[in-house]
Design a protein around this motif. Structure first.
Motif, PDB file in Angstrom:
ATOM      1  N   SER A  28       0.809  -1.165   0.102  1.00 11.08           N
ATOM      2  CA  SER A  28       0.023   0.065  -0.210  1.00 11.08           C
ATOM      3  C   SER A  28       1.244   1.204  -0.015  1.00 11.08           C
ATOM      4  O   SER A  28       0.700   2.278   0.751  1.00 11.08           O
ATOM      5  CB  SER A  28      -0.789   0.026   1.328  1.00 11.08           C
ATOM      6  N   ASN A  52       7.011  -2.534  18.053  1.00  7.60           N
ATOM      7  CA  ASN A  52       5.789  -2.897  17.362  1.00  7.60           C
ATOM      8  C   ASN A  52       5.996  -2.371  15.997  1.00  7.60           C
ATOM      9  O   ASN A  52       5.991  -1.129  15.869  1.00  7.60           O
ATOM     10  CB  ASN A  52       4.400  -2.558  18.209  1.00  7.60           C
ATOM     11  N   GLY A  53       5.508  -3.124  14.984  1.00  9.16           N
ATOM     12  CA  GLY A  53       5.437  -2.421  13.464  1.00  9.16           C
ATOM     13  C   GLY A  53       6.715  -2.229  12.936  1.00  9.16           C
ATOM     14  O   GLY A  53       6.656  -1.631  11.528  1.00  9.16           O
ATOM     15  N   ALA A  54       7.851  -2.593  13.408  1.00 15.51           N
ATOM     16  CA  ALA A  54       9.165  -2.304  12.851  1.00 15.51           C
ATOM     17  C   ALA A  54       9.423  -2.964  11.762  1.00 15.51           C
ATOM     18  O   ALA A  54      10.225  -2.680  10.914  1.00 15.51           O
ATOM     19  CB  ALA A  54      10.041  -2.402  13.806  1.00 15.51           C
ATOM     20  N   GLY A  55       8.529  -4.241  11.520  1.00 12.99           N
ATOM     21  CA  GLY A  55       8.939  -5.258  10.449  1.00 12.99           C
ATOM     22  C   GLY A  55       9.467  -6.402  10.700  1.00 12.99           C
ATOM     23  O   GLY A  55      10.112  -7.086   9.652  1.00 12.99           O
ATOM     24  N   LYS A  56       9.704  -6.620  11.850  1.00  8.86           N
ATOM     25  CA  LYS A  56      10.466  -7.835  12.415  1.00  8.86           C
ATOM     26  C   LYS A  56       9.765  -9.129  11.691  1.00  8.86           C
ATOM     27  O   LYS A  56      10.514 -10.055  11.200  1.00  8.86           O
ATOM     28  CB  LYS A  56      10.497  -8.200  13.955  1.00  8.86           C
ATOM     29  N   THR A  58       7.759  -9.255   9.245  1.00  3.96           N
ATOM     30  CA  THR A  58       8.016  -9.343   7.713  1.00  3.96           C
ATOM     31  C   THR A  58       9.271  -9.605   7.384  1.00  3.96           C
ATOM     32  O   THR A  58       9.559 -10.563   6.396  1.00  3.96           O
ATOM     33  CB  THR A  58       7.689  -7.855   7.265  1.00  3.96           C
ATOM     34  N   HIS A 216      10.707  -8.107  21.367  1.00  7.95           N
ATOM     35  CA  HIS A 216      10.574  -6.731  21.860  1.00  7.95           C
ATOM     36  C   HIS A 216      11.518  -6.529  22.758  1.00  7.95           C
ATOM     37  O   HIS A 216      11.617  -5.177  23.258  1.00  7.95           O
ATOM     38  CB  HIS A 216       9.145  -6.234  22.235  1.00  7.95           C
TER      39      HIS A 216
HETATM   40  N1  LIG Z   1      -0.187  -6.497   3.932  1.00  5.39           N
HETATM   41  C1  LIG Z   1       0.127  -5.451   4.671  1.00  5.39           C
HETATM   42  N2  LIG Z   1      -0.173  -4.138   4.053  1.00  5.39           N
HETATM   43  C2  LIG Z   1      -0.087  -3.035   4.798  1.00  5.39           C
HETATM   44  N3  LIG Z   1       0.605  -3.026   5.788  1.00  5.39           N
HETATM   45  C3  LIG Z   1       1.178  -4.171   6.225  1.00  5.39           C
HETATM   46  C4  LIG Z   1       0.830  -5.346   5.750  1.00  5.39           C
HETATM   47  N4  LIG Z   1       1.403  -6.283   6.621  1.00  5.39           N
HETATM   48  C5  LIG Z   1       1.879  -5.903   7.391  1.00  5.39           C
HETATM   49  N5  LIG Z   1       1.772  -4.438   7.422  1.00  5.39           N
HETATM   50  C6  LIG Z   1       2.369  -3.510   8.369  1.00  5.39           C
HETATM   51  O1  LIG Z   1       3.724  -3.587   8.457  1.00  5.39           O
HETATM   52  C7  LIG Z   1       4.443  -3.091   9.679  1.00  5.39           C
HETATM   53  C8  LIG Z   1       5.417  -4.014   9.910  1.00  5.39           C
HETATM   54  O2  LIG Z   1       4.536  -5.163  10.338  1.00  5.39           O
HETATM   55  P1  LIG Z   1       5.534  -6.409  11.074  1.00  5.39           P
HETATM   56  O3  LIG Z   1       4.529  -7.453  11.506  1.00  5.39           O
HETATM   57  O4  LIG Z   1       6.528  -6.932  10.064  1.00  5.39           O
HETATM   58  O5  LIG Z   1       5.959  -5.673  12.286  1.00  5.39           O
HETATM   59  P2  LIG Z   1       6.728  -6.286  13.804  1.00  5.39           P
HETATM   60  O6  LIG Z   1       7.904  -5.400  13.884  1.00  5.39           O
HETATM   61  O7  LIG Z   1       6.757  -7.865  13.679  1.00  5.39           O
HETATM   62  O8  LIG Z   1       5.582  -5.865  14.647  1.00  5.39           O
HETATM   63  P3  LIG Z   1       4.900  -6.401  16.049  1.00  5.39           P
HETATM   64  O9  LIG Z   1       6.281  -6.310  16.718  1.00  5.39           O
HETATM   65  O10 LIG Z   1       3.874  -5.743  16.118  1.00  5.39           O
HETATM   66  O11 LIG Z   1       4.575  -7.820  15.799  1.00  5.39           O
HETATM   67  C9  LIG Z   1       3.382  -2.844  10.415  1.00  5.39           C
HETATM   68  O12 LIG Z   1       3.048  -1.421  10.356  1.00  5.39           O
HETATM   69  C10 LIG Z   1       2.041  -3.515   9.913  1.00  5.39           C
HETATM   70  O13 LIG Z   1       0.806  -2.831  10.123  1.00  5.39           O
END
Ligand SMILES: Nc1ncnc2c1ncn2[C@@H]1O[C@H](COP(=O)(O)OP(=O)(O)OP(=O)(O)O)[C@@H](O)[C@H]1O
Length: 273
Positions: A28, A52-56, A58, A216
């Motif tokens: 997106s 949270n949300g850093a991308g770990k 992913t 985290h």
């Molecule tokens: N398919 C998608 N479309 C848009 N945004 C996405 C999608 N998948 C994940 N995100 C966003 O990407 C960012 C990273 O997500 P991710 O799950 O990798 O983070 P994280 O570091 O594992 O977070 P947490 O510690 O909360 O599990 C977040 O802001 C999430 O909302």
């Protein structure tokens, strides 16, 4: 506007467990991962830290051959994503994550939950398992202190018990790399300490696979971790040997607030200043 020239990346290191170059994941219009380059050697034990949300998650999904990047080159165990059958690659990667755990049937016995990993399926269906698999499965349950639960239904276990079963399952295929996404999430203090101790034993064992542990919390880093990667908003803040990559300064930048970092007997703790 002229089309962007295709990027070229250095040849992957054939001996590396992971070799990522310029990895970007865009969703997106947002870069969930932004130009990540990262190399993991077989003897490495990494912690991946970030808010949270850093991308770990992913990043771990890309590293575990579950997600193709939008751009960049990914080599896993010497095989390049896009040029390899991921179904052959995945059994060589032990992965424990919340999304995989959700797919474990609650009416399956704990012994079966572990053994089915050898067939890269969730759910026992009709496969025939040989005695060697069953013995290995029991041994892994014992390694994580849950052998006594082998005949229980998975759905009847506590969160802490489930976490340990999930890690035993991830090790079932004798993987070359073990990836654990927040293994201590939801555990009480005793459960966390028990898990950290067991993960420390695993991390310190030279015969264990390479380890990548996502969390985290610095309190969850098991002694024996050798490297750290700190992630903020999809980009690497610091990466390398844990002594240099994980400092009060890098941790503060990663979490976006001034933090004090203490280390004692191989364990870390952090608090806001
Ligand atoms: N398919 C998608 N479309 C848009 N945004 C996405 C999608 N998948 C994940 N995100 C966003 O990407 C960012 C990273 O997500 P991710 O799950 O990798 O983070 P994280 O570091 O594992 O977070 P947490 O510690 O909360 O599990 C977040 O802001 C999430 O909302």
């Amino acid at each position: 506007m002229a089309p962007e020239a295709p990027r070229t990346y250095p040849e992957p290191d054939p001996d590396a467990v992971l070799d990522l170059a310029g990895v970007t994941v865009t969703r997106s219009g947002n870069d969930l991962l932004d130009e990540i380059s990262w190399k993991v050697a077989p003897e490495d034990r990494w912690v991946v830290l970030g808010p949270n949300g850093a991308g770990k998650t992913t990043l771990l999904s890309v590293a575990a051959a579950r997600l193709h990047p939008t751009r960049g080159r990914v080599a896993i165990l010497g095989e390049q994503l896009g040029k390899v059958d991921v179904f052959e690659l995945r059994p060589r990667i032990g992965l424990s994550s919340a999304s995989l755990a959700e797919r474990i049937p609650s009416d399956e016995t704990v012994a079966d939950v572990v053994v089915t990993a050898a067939y890269a399926v969730v759910g026992r269906f009709n496969e025939q398992y040989d005695g060697l698999d069953a013995t290995r499965g029991r041994g892994l349950l014992a390694q994580f202190g849950v052998e006594h639960l082998a005949d229980r239904l998975y759905g009847t276990l506590s969160e802490g018990e489930r976490k340990r079963v999930q890690i035993a399952r991830a090790l079932m295929t004798d993987p070359e790399v073990l990836m654990l996404d927040e293994p201590a999430a939801g555990l009480d203090l005793g459960g966390r300490e028990d898990l950290v101790r067991r993960l420390s034993t695993l991390a310190r064992d030279p015969y264990s696979p390479a380890l990548i542990l996502v969390t985290h919390h610095v309190e969850e880093i098991p002694p024996g971790i050798t490297h750290a990667l700190l992630l903020r908003k999809g980009a690497v803040v610091a990466a390398g040997p844990v002594e240099s990559a994980l400092t009060a300064e890098t941790l503060s930048s990663t979490f976006g607030l001034p933090l004090r970092l203490d280390q004692r007997d191989g364990r870390y703790s952090a608090r806001a200043l």
